[in-house]
Design a protein around this motif. Structure first.
Motif, PDB file in Angstrom:
ATOM      1  N   ALA A  36      25.923  90.809 -20.934  1.00 52.42           N
ATOM      2  CA  ALA A  36      24.673  90.137 -21.304  1.00 52.42           C
ATOM      3  C   ALA A  36      23.985  90.903 -22.433  1.00 52.42           C
ATOM      4  O   ALA A  36      23.455  90.308 -23.373  1.00 52.42           O
ATOM      5  CB  ALA A  36      23.761  90.013 -20.086  1.00 52.42           C
ATOM      6  N   ASP A  60      21.515  85.374 -18.487  1.00 55.99           N
ATOM      7  CA  ASP A  60      20.954  85.931 -19.718  1.00 55.99           C
ATOM      8  C   ASP A  60      20.570  84.833 -20.694  1.00 55.99           C
ATOM      9  O   ASP A  60      20.988  83.689 -20.549  1.00 55.99           O
ATOM     10  CB  ASP A  60      21.937  86.921 -20.355  1.00 55.99           C
ATOM     11  CG  ASP A  60      23.172  86.247 -20.940  1.00 55.99           C
ATOM     12  OD1 ASP A  60      23.024  85.350 -21.798  1.00 55.99           O
ATOM     13  OD2 ASP A  60      24.308  86.632 -20.544  1.00 55.99           O
ATOM     14  N   MET A  65      28.414  80.842 -25.063  1.00 52.67           N
ATOM     15  CA  MET A  65      29.808  80.695 -25.520  1.00 52.67           C
ATOM     16  C   MET A  65      30.132  79.237 -25.805  1.00 52.67           C
ATOM     17  O   MET A  65      29.585  78.332 -25.171  1.00 52.67           O
ATOM     18  CB  MET A  65      30.772  81.203 -24.433  1.00 52.67           C
ATOM     19  CG  MET A  65      30.881  82.715 -24.348  1.00 52.67           C
ATOM     20  SD  MET A  65      32.029  83.221 -23.056  1.00 52.67           S
ATOM     21  CE  MET A  65      30.921  83.435 -21.684  1.00 52.67           C
ATOM     22  N   CYS A  73      37.476  83.415 -22.078  1.00 53.98           N
ATOM     23  CA  CYS A  73      36.942  84.737 -21.718  1.00 53.98           C
ATOM     24  C   CYS A  73      37.560  85.295 -20.434  1.00 53.98           C
ATOM     25  O   CYS A  73      37.488  86.489 -20.180  1.00 53.98           O
ATOM     26  CB  CYS A  73      35.415  84.702 -21.635  1.00 53.98           C
ATOM     27  SG  CYS A  73      34.769  83.831 -20.208  1.00 53.98           S
ATOM     28  N   ALA A  78      41.075  89.236 -23.456  1.00 54.56           N
ATOM     29  CA  ALA A  78      40.278  88.322 -24.278  1.00 54.56           C
ATOM     30  C   ALA A  78      38.961  89.008 -24.585  1.00 54.56           C
ATOM     31  O   ALA A  78      38.196  89.312 -23.681  1.00 54.56           O
ATOM     32  CB  ALA A  78      40.038  87.017 -23.525  1.00 54.56           C
ATOM     33  N   THR A  79      38.728  89.291 -25.842  1.00 54.51           N
ATOM     34  CA  THR A  79      37.485  89.938 -26.234  1.00 54.51           C
ATOM     35  C   THR A  79      37.093  89.479 -27.625  1.00 54.51           C
ATOM     36  O   THR A  79      37.958  89.186 -28.454  1.00 54.51           O
ATOM     37  CB  THR A  79      37.593  91.471 -26.214  1.00 54.51           C
ATOM     38  OG1 THR A  79      36.348  92.024 -26.628  1.00 54.51           O
ATOM     39  CG2 THR A  79      38.707  91.984 -27.134  1.00 54.51           C
ATOM     40  N   SER A  80      35.799  89.422 -27.872  1.00 54.83           N
ATOM     41  CA  SER A  80      35.320  89.103 -29.219  1.00 54.83           C
ATOM     42  C   SER A  80      34.918  90.383 -29.941  1.00 54.83           C
ATOM     43  O   SER A  80      34.413  90.350 -31.041  1.00 54.83           O
ATOM     44  CB  SER A  80      34.130  88.156 -29.118  1.00 54.83           C
ATOM     45  OG  SER A  80      33.145  88.736 -28.272  1.00 54.83           O
ATOM     46  N   LYS A  81      35.132  91.534 -29.270  1.00 51.33           N
ATOM     47  CA  LYS A  81      34.491  92.750 -29.760  1.00 51.33           C
ATOM     48  C   LYS A  81      35.366  93.637 -30.636  1.00 51.33           C
ATOM     49  O   LYS A  81      34.854  94.418 -31.420  1.00 51.33           O
ATOM     50  CB  LYS A  81      33.906  93.517 -28.577  1.00 51.33           C
ATOM     51  CG  LYS A  81      32.833  92.655 -27.898  1.00 51.33           C
ATOM     52  CD  LYS A  81      32.384  93.142 -26.547  1.00 51.33           C
ATOM     53  CE  LYS A  81      31.596  92.022 -25.845  1.00 51.33           C
ATOM     54  NZ  LYS A  81      31.225  92.370 -24.477  1.00 51.33           N
ATOM     55  N   GLU A  99      38.675  93.067 -20.262  1.00 50.31           N
ATOM     56  CA  GLU A  99      39.313  93.110 -18.946  1.00 50.31           C
ATOM     57  C   GLU A  99      38.400  92.658 -17.831  1.00 50.31           C
ATOM     58  O   GLU A  99      38.858  92.244 -16.766  1.00 50.31           O
ATOM     59  CB  GLU A  99      39.721  94.555 -18.621  1.00 50.31           C
ATOM     60  CG  GLU A  99      40.986  94.981 -19.260  1.00 50.31           C
ATOM     61  CD  GLU A  99      41.317  96.418 -18.902  1.00 50.31           C
ATOM     62  OE1 GLU A  99      42.497  96.712 -18.759  1.00 50.31           O
ATOM     63  OE2 GLU A  99      40.377  97.232 -18.752  1.00 50.31           O
ATOM     64  N   ALA A 100      37.092  92.785 -18.060  1.00 52.92           N
ATOM     65  CA  ALA A 100      36.162  92.632 -16.951  1.00 52.92           C
ATOM     66  C   ALA A 100      36.206  91.239 -16.339  1.00 52.92           C
ATOM     67  O   ALA A 100      36.397  91.083 -15.130  1.00 52.92           O
ATOM     68  CB  ALA A 100      34.749  92.967 -17.409  1.00 52.92           C
ATOM     69  N   LEU A 101      36.062  90.218 -17.182  1.00 52.15           N
ATOM     70  CA  LEU A 101      35.983  88.871 -16.618  1.00 52.15           C
ATOM     71  C   LEU A 101      37.312  88.462 -15.991  1.00 52.15           C
ATOM     72  O   LEU A 101      37.336  87.820 -14.936  1.00 52.15           O
ATOM     73  CB  LEU A 101      35.532  87.881 -17.690  1.00 52.15           C
ATOM     74  CG  LEU A 101      34.111  88.137 -18.219  1.00 52.15           C
ATOM     75  CD1 LEU A 101      33.684  87.037 -19.182  1.00 52.15           C
ATOM     76  CD2 LEU A 101      33.109  88.236 -17.066  1.00 52.15           C
ATOM     77  N   THR A 144      23.870  82.472 -20.863  1.00 49.51           N
ATOM     78  CA  THR A 144      24.992  82.439 -19.933  1.00 49.51           C
ATOM     79  C   THR A 144      24.528  82.799 -18.527  1.00 49.51           C
ATOM     80  O   THR A 144      23.709  83.705 -18.348  1.00 49.51           O
ATOM     81  CB  THR A 144      26.065  83.461 -20.380  1.00 49.51           C
ATOM     82  OG1 THR A 144      26.481  83.123 -21.707  1.00 49.51           O
ATOM     83  CG2 THR A 144      27.260  83.470 -19.459  1.00 49.51           C
TER      84      THR A 144
HETATM   85  P1  ADP Z   1      34.692  92.678 -23.195  1.00 50.23           P
HETATM   86  O1  ADP Z   1      33.259  92.770 -22.852  1.00 50.23           O
HETATM   87  O2  ADP Z   1      35.406  93.966 -23.048  1.00 50.23           O
HETATM   88  O3  ADP Z   1      34.942  92.015 -24.511  1.00 50.23           O
HETATM   89  P2  ADP Z   1      34.810  90.864 -20.967  1.00 50.23           P
HETATM   90  O4  ADP Z   1      35.935  90.438 -20.077  1.00 50.23           O
HETATM   91  O5  ADP Z   1      33.677  91.537 -20.327  1.00 50.23           O
HETATM   92  O6  ADP Z   1      35.432  91.755 -22.110  1.00 50.23           O
HETATM   93  O7  ADP Z   1      34.289  89.608 -21.726  1.00 50.23           O
HETATM   94  C1  ADP Z   1      35.200  88.845 -22.543  1.00 50.23           C
HETATM   95  C2  ADP Z   1      34.481  88.118 -23.651  1.00 50.23           C
HETATM   96  O8  ADP Z   1      33.663  87.100 -23.099  1.00 50.23           O
HETATM   97  C3  ADP Z   1      33.515  88.986 -24.430  1.00 50.23           C
HETATM   98  O9  ADP Z   1      34.172  89.660 -25.477  1.00 50.23           O
HETATM   99  C4  ADP Z   1      32.517  87.950 -24.954  1.00 50.23           C
HETATM  100  O10 ADP Z   1      32.990  87.360 -26.139  1.00 50.23           O
HETATM  101  C5  ADP Z   1      32.517  86.893 -23.872  1.00 50.23           C
HETATM  102  N1  ADP Z   1      31.343  87.037 -22.974  1.00 50.23           N
HETATM  103  C6  ADP Z   1      31.333  87.646 -21.767  1.00 50.23           C
HETATM  104  N2  ADP Z   1      30.109  87.590 -21.205  1.00 50.23           N
HETATM  105  C7  ADP Z   1      29.317  86.960 -22.074  1.00 50.23           C
HETATM  106  C8  ADP Z   1      27.926  86.584 -22.077  1.00 50.23           C
HETATM  107  N3  ADP Z   1      27.109  86.896 -21.058  1.00 50.23           N
HETATM  108  N4  ADP Z   1      27.450  85.908 -23.167  1.00 50.23           N
HETATM  109  C9  ADP Z   1      28.277  85.600 -24.201  1.00 50.23           C
HETATM  110  N5  ADP Z   1      29.577  85.926 -24.244  1.00 50.23           N
HETATM  111  C10 ADP Z   1      30.112  86.581 -23.211  1.00 50.23           C
END
Ligand code: ADP
Ligand code: MG
Length: 622
Positions: A36, A60, A65, A73, A78-81, A99-101, A144
């Protein structure tokens, strides 16, 4: 023979991988809050039911997304970072591994609702055991909402591994506080079983600290702010007097990520040396910002430990920054040692060994180091201290100074001051008789002669050792007797401490404290350990909780062990306490009966023996 190897189905592979990231509800809390924050939200709400076992939800108002991203996600990695390996060395977001989600979706039932500002409709997705159950457009506010339900419903072994609600809730509150402290510009709320536990409005860091830790701190915070080319340190530390009566809290963040570091904690505590009583904990909330390239990014992000490229520099900077802040606010040392006039003459002798001198010397050195920015490595050149250390710590030197005079020399220059302790010789350092006349020095040390020379016992550390062994026996064998209170005291705790207290009640009972819950965040103390004076039990208990929370032994130890150690240090006779001859003798005897009399559980010596040879050397010219 047929082949044996086969690939695990995706959902099982995911469940295994998830174990690393999601260990308990609090792990999900951390990941969801960080996502968030990364999404740019300025309002984040955490909703918990059943200590997170049935629900962890984070809502949040961040960027939301797209429909595709909402589906994507949950995929592993899968990451946007990040998109290329170089990104790893400049990472500024909280998450980056993607990895988290995926992990959460593998071990719980998940409901995601999300919408970007530019979209008219949002997306709703339901996932069970990594399988998408439902996906449809929905109306939703920008941002989200991520709900994790029934954690480990599909991994019963893990579910059984979860601790009591009180314990799991405490972990959740810890994670919540870490993120909330790191982002005071974001509004955070925490609602547990329908009750709002925290409501943290946007504000400055100082306001956030006060919101989280109580208004008693409002006038007790000293700002820290040092900028160098290598790193910046900022935040607040508590004034030394706040460490004594107020419950301290200690938080360290590196690039806005909460970390645990016994090493850097030591740096801060060192800056307070001689300003606060032993075993009291000053508050600190400190942020270290440095180039991510100076950190080892291979350390797993869910771990709170961190690796610095150069740990020594960071140590020196942290310590100097805190010292500098405390000095600027002209906070003067509060400990004042009275010198017993009868042994005034000893001053010159004892001076080189006092911890004040060692601290002062090392401090000035470090401060010097700090002010000469780019020369932090100078911290290692503390050679002039080494000699002192050897005398101070019998284990450190060659040992030559402490050896018994083996008879080659006459005691012709036996210094006069030893006459103060004129007494019969002893065979073992702690083996004393009722005739021994120990002398108390600086209300801290007990000194008495031995055959080999003279022994100095640190009264507080020695007593800590005695209590530690006694209390360890209590939790493993026979409990400490309780004396019932005629007028039971009550104590009010913060929500976080309340959950901790509920968890500790059974062990406290073994240690003689009879504590009962008494409604919202309060407890009644029905009994205290026999032999401990009553009257201050609620402060005692609060201080004990504090010591327990901030106890970092450097090695993993059980809750019981932590409690025993915290209580031993809490109940020990403090330096500054005057002792009668009999009390001193009793302490020395108790110490001599210990299984491990010469060292505290923290590794400090409980007593030091100075050999005659060494004493003689002090008086002879080079
Ligand atoms: P990471 O945070 O390591 O990139 P996550 O599994 O936590 O991996 O999340 C995967 C992707 O999902 C994130 O890179 C982001 O693009 C998207 N995402 C997750 N949570 C949110 C959120 N609360 N708002 C917007 N995008 C989110
Ligand atoms: Mg993440």
């Amino acid at each position: 023979m047929s082949d044996l190897i086969h690939l695990l189905p995706d959902n099982i592979a995911n469940q295994i991988a998830a174990g690393e990231v999601i260990q308990r509800p609090a792990s999900a809390v951390k990941e969801l809050l960080e996502n968030a924050v990364d999404a740019g939200a300025d309002e984040i709400r955490l909703i918990i039911n059943d200590a997170g076992k049935s629900l962890v939800q984070v809502i949040d108002n961040g960027k939301g997304m797209s429909e595709t991203d909402a589906r994507m996600c949950f995929e592993r990695h899968a990451t946007s970072k990040i998109s290329k390996i170089d990104d790893l060395f400049s990472i500024r977001t909280m998450g980056f591994r993607g990895e988290a989600l995926a992990s959460i979706a593998a071990v719980a039932q998940v409901e995601l609702k999300t919408r970007r500002a530019e979209d008219i409709l949002g997306t709703y997705i339901e996932i069970d055991n990594s399988q998408v159950k439902k996906q449809e457009p929905c109306s939703a506010p920008t941002g989200t909402s991520f709900a994790m339900k029934n954690l480990f419903f599909n991994v019963p072994a893990r579910r059984n591994f979860l601790k009591s609600n009180a314990s799991e809730m405490r972990h959740i509150v810890d994670e919540f506080i870490h993120v909330a402290l790191a982002f005071p510009e974001i509004l955070f709320t925490l609602t547990s079983n329908g009750q709002e536990v925290f409501h943290l409005a946007k504000g400055t860091l100082k306001q956030r600290i006060v919101q989280v830790m109580g208004s008693a701190y409002a006038s007790k915070l000293v700002g820290v702010m040092e900028q160098t080319d290598y790193l910046n340190i900022y935040g607040f530390v508590g004034k030394p007097d706040a460490a004594k009566k107020t419950r301290g809290d200690q938080y360290l963040f590196v690039n806005n990520r909460f970390i645990k570091s016994a090493y850097l904690n030591h740096a801060v505590m060192n800056a307070y040396q001689e300003m606060i009583a032993d075993q009291s904990f000053p508050l600190y909330v400190l942020f270290i910002d440095l180039d991510p390239a100076q950190l080892d990014i291979n350390v797993h992000p869910t771990k709170q430990e961190i690796k610095f490229e150069d740990e020594k520099i960071v140590y020196a900077f942290v310590q100097a920054a805190v010292k500098h802040a405390l000095a600027q606010y002209s906070v003067t040392p509060t400990l004042d040692f009275d010198l017993d006039p009868a042994i005034q003459q000893l001053e010159a002798v004892s001076k080189p060994f006092t911890s004040e001198n060692i601290a002062a010397a090392s401090a000035s050195n470090l401060f010097h180091t700090f002010t000469q920015k780019h020369q932090a490595h100078k911290v290692e050149s503390r050679n002039e201290l080494q000699g002192w250390r050897q005398y101070y710590d019998p284990g450190a030197g060659s040992g030559a100074e402490h050896d018994v005079a083996t008879g080659q020399k006459e005691n012709k220059t036996e210094p006069d001051f030893l006459e103060v302790f004129a007494n019969q010789a002893k065979t073992s350092p702690l083996d004393i008789t009722d005739e021994t006349k120990p002398v108390q020095l600086h209300l801290s040390y007990i000194m008495f002669p031995t055959m080999k020379g003279v022994v100095m016992v640190h009264q507080q550390l020695a007593h800590e050792r005695v209590l530690y062994e006694r209390l360890s026996d209590a939790v493993t064998g026979k409990p400490v007797a309780t004396q019932r209170s005629l007028f039971p005291a009550t104590c009010m705790l913060s929500p976080a401490d309340t959950t901790l207290m509920e968890e500790l009640i059974p062990d406290l009972k073994l240690l003689g404290y009879l504590v009962e819950p008494f409604g919202k965040n309060s407890f009644v103390i029905q009994g205290t350990p026999a032999g401990i004076p009553q009257g201050t039990e609620s402060q005692d208990i609060e201080k004990l909780l504090e010591a327990y929370k901030h106890f970092s032994p450097g090695v993993a130890c059980s809750g019981k062990e932590k409690l025993v150690r915290a209580m031993a240090s809490r109940q020990s006779i403090k330096t500054g306490t005057s002792l009668s001859d009999q009390e001193m003798r009793n302490l020395i005897k108790d110490l001599s009966l210990c299984r491990q009399p010469n060292i505290t559980i923290g590794g400090n010596p409980t007593y030091v023996e100075f050999g005659k040879d060494y004493l003689e050397k002090l008086f002879s010219r080079p």
